[in-house]
Design an enzyme around this catalytic site. Structure first.
Site, PDB file in Angstrom:
ATOM      1  N   THR A   1       0.868  -1.173   0.000  1.00 19.73           N
ATOM      2  CA  THR A   1       0.000   0.000   0.000  1.00 19.73           C
ATOM      3  C   THR A   1       0.905   1.223   0.000  1.00 19.73           C
ATOM      4  O   THR A   1       1.655   1.449   0.947  1.00 19.73           O
ATOM      5  CB  THR A   1      -0.931  -0.007   1.232  1.00 19.73           C
ATOM      6  OG1 THR A   1      -1.735  -1.189   1.180  1.00 19.73           O
ATOM      7  CG2 THR A   1      -1.820   1.220   1.255  1.00 19.73           C
TER       8      THR A   1
ATOM      9  N   LYS B   1      -7.792   1.294  -2.823  1.00 22.43           N
ATOM     10  CA  LYS B   1      -7.409   0.899  -1.458  1.00 22.43           C
ATOM     11  C   LYS B   1      -7.567   2.081  -0.512  1.00 22.43           C
ATOM     12  O   LYS B   1      -8.067   1.929   0.610  1.00 22.43           O
ATOM     13  CB  LYS B   1      -5.967   0.378  -1.451  1.00 22.43           C
ATOM     14  CG  LYS B   1      -5.390   0.097  -0.065  1.00 22.43           C
ATOM     15  CD  LYS B   1      -5.824  -1.229   0.504  1.00 22.43           C
ATOM     16  CE  LYS B   1      -5.316  -1.478   1.907  1.00 22.43           C
ATOM     17  NZ  LYS B   1      -4.148  -2.290   2.015  1.00 22.43           N
TER      18      LYS B   1
END
Length: 182
Positions: free
Chosen positions: A96, A171
């Site tokens: 991420t 995300k």
């Protein structure tokens, strides 16, 4: 089956390596600390003494490292992924990070004749262990399609989100929605 280079040694990373090997993929791994990966090496993963060795002559290279600065280091550092990637290799970053960092990697990969997908995951350590990750993939659709066997070895919800950076954007939106719900 694909030859895969992998960098990332946490619990999640080791589960990813195991699941790739269960599906018959050959997995070479690189980690700064060899002691942290002895268990997966004993299970059949192949040790690479450098990121350059890990990337050389691979069909796919997967990274899932700690922080954006770690992503920058493995991709842009001296003798990093982008210095040594072979023509036609698929690069998949599951860390991420940010859409902007992904787009920088994407542009540099294209310049090297490689393919790049941003594919952050949700599901945590248990999702990784049980191959039940949700994988949010951004990049070229044909690259996403070419890597389906890799994604299905790791997750049960694989979502193509759009062009480069879209996986990271999705995300981020997911995390904001979860935080808002809490």
């Amino acid at each position: 089956m694909k030859k895969i280079g992998f960098s990332g040694v946490g619990v999640m990373g080791k589960s990813i390596v195991r699941n790739l090997m269960k599906q018959g993929h050959g997995v070479s791994i690189y980690a700064r600390n060899t002691a942290k990966v002895q268990d997966v090496l004993a299970e059949g993963a192949i040790w690479s003494p450098s990121i350059a060795d890990c990337v050389a002559k691979k069909d796919v290279v997967i990274t899932i490292v700690g922080f954006p600065q770690d992503v920058e280091e493995v991709y842009f550092g001296a003798n990093g992924i982008l210095d040594t990637v072979s023509l036609g290799t698929y690069l998949i970053d599951m860390t991420t990070t940010s859409p902007e960092l992904d787009q920088r990697i994407y542009a540099a990969a294209l310049a090297k004749g490689a393919h790049m997908l941003d594919a952050p995951v949700t599901g945590g350590d248990s999702g990784a262990k049980n191959a039940q990750l949700t994988i949010l993939v951004g990049g070229q659709r044909e690259d996403f399609d070419a890597c389906q066997d890799v994604f299905t070895a790791l997750g049960n919800k694989i979502v193509y989100t759009g062009p480069s950076g879209s996986g990271q954007q999705t995300k981020l939106a997911n995390q904001v929605a979860i935080a808002g719900a809490i």
